[in-house]
Design an enzyme around this catalytic site. Structure first.
Site, PDB file in Angstrom:
ATOM      1  N   HIS A  99       0.844  -1.199   0.000  1.00 29.69           N
ATOM      2  CA  HIS A  99       0.000   0.000   0.000  1.00 29.69           C
ATOM      3  C   HIS A  99       0.883   1.255   0.000  1.00 29.69           C
ATOM      4  O   HIS A  99       0.693   2.164  -0.809  1.00 29.69           O
ATOM      5  CB  HIS A  99      -0.908  -0.034   1.232  1.00 29.69           C
ATOM      6  CG  HIS A  99      -1.751   1.176   1.436  1.00 29.69           C
ATOM      7  ND1 HIS A  99      -3.106   1.185   1.199  1.00 29.69           N
ATOM      8  CD2 HIS A  99      -1.451   2.421   1.880  1.00 29.69           C
ATOM      9  CE1 HIS A  99      -3.595   2.379   1.472  1.00 29.69           C
ATOM     10  NE2 HIS A  99      -2.599   3.152   1.899  1.00 29.69           N
ATOM     11  N   GLU A 100       1.841   1.297   0.903  1.00 31.61           N
ATOM     12  CA  GLU A 100       2.723   2.461   1.000  1.00 31.61           C
ATOM     13  C   GLU A 100       3.630   2.594  -0.223  1.00 31.61           C
ATOM     14  O   GLU A 100       3.945   3.711  -0.646  1.00 31.61           O
ATOM     15  CB  GLU A 100       3.542   2.414   2.289  1.00 31.61           C
ATOM     16  CG  GLU A 100       2.703   2.537   3.552  1.00 31.61           C
ATOM     17  CD  GLU A 100       1.846   3.788   3.591  1.00 31.61           C
ATOM     18  OE1 GLU A 100       2.296   4.860   3.135  1.00 31.61           O
ATOM     19  OE2 GLU A 100       0.699   3.694   4.078  1.00 31.61           O
ATOM     20  N   HIS A 113       1.911   4.589  -2.832  1.00 36.41           N
ATOM     21  CA  HIS A 113       2.096   6.037  -2.662  1.00 36.41           C
ATOM     22  C   HIS A 113       3.493   6.465  -3.121  1.00 36.41           C
ATOM     23  O   HIS A 113       3.644   7.446  -3.847  1.00 36.41           O
ATOM     24  CB  HIS A 113       1.948   6.437  -1.187  1.00 36.41           C
ATOM     25  CG  HIS A 113       0.582   6.288  -0.619  1.00 36.41           C
ATOM     26  ND1 HIS A 113      -0.535   6.897  -1.150  1.00 36.41           N
ATOM     27  CD2 HIS A 113       0.149   5.596   0.469  1.00 36.41           C
ATOM     28  CE1 HIS A 113      -1.587   6.597  -0.423  1.00 36.41           C
ATOM     29  NE2 HIS A 113      -1.201   5.800   0.565  1.00 36.41           N
TER      30      HIS A 113
END
Length: 174
Positions: A42-43, A46
């Site tokens: 998920h990170e 980003h």
């Protein structure tokens, strides 16, 4: 928290599938590892998106139920802010959808079916929760980008998303 999840989920899966206690705890630990990998991906969503738009990434901090990506500067435009903020939930949604597919392909009542179901469920919940429109969630950053795009005032976008974030926090607590 990792130990607590290992114990609780290990006991749950042990009872569901009639496993030896040690095997249940091993599965619980495996679930914790899956959660950490999911948060990392998920990170990375980003971080990779930020780097794609020329924003440097200082680091990623992982916690079991969340994390954050530290960038070296703010997004240069509302569009970039929106894309960077939604990249993480998009990754979680893709992971959740893939795990749903795996869950459906595996026979019910098996260890792998149960583990893939939990990975699917946790990633879909993370994706949905993260797009709630309040800071510090990713949806709050997306709301900020939207207000910024309409008003041309980033500060106002941050204020609006911050106040909505307070309402989301209260609603979540209730």
């Amino acid at each position: 928290l990792a130990g607590l999840i290992t114990l609780l989920y290990g006991n749950f899966v042990r009872q569901q599938l009639d496993l030896h206690p040690g095997a249940g705890y091993l599965v619980g630990f495996g679930f914790v590892v899956c959660l950490l990998v999911s948060v990392l991906l998920h990170e990375l969503g980003h971080a990779i998106t930020a780097r794609r738009f020329g924003i440097g990434v200082k680091g990623i901090t992982l916690e079991l139920l969340g994390g954050y990506t530290e960038m070296d500067r703010d997004a240069p435009s509302p569009r970039v802010d929106l894309l960077v903020s939604l990249a993480g939930p998009a990754v979680s949604l893709v992971l959740g959808a893939a795990a749903v597919g795996v869950t459906l392909a595996l026979p019910d009542g098996t260890l792998w079916n149960e583990l893939s179901f939990q990975v699917a469920f946790s990633n879909v919940v993370v994706a949905i929760f993260n797009v709630l429109p309040g800071l510090p969630l990713d949806g709050g950053r997306a709301l900020r980008a939207g207000v910024w795009a309409v008003t041309r005032d980033r500060h106002l976008g941050t204020e609006v998303a911050g106040w909505v974030g307070r309402a989301v926090a209260v609603g979540t607590a209730v």
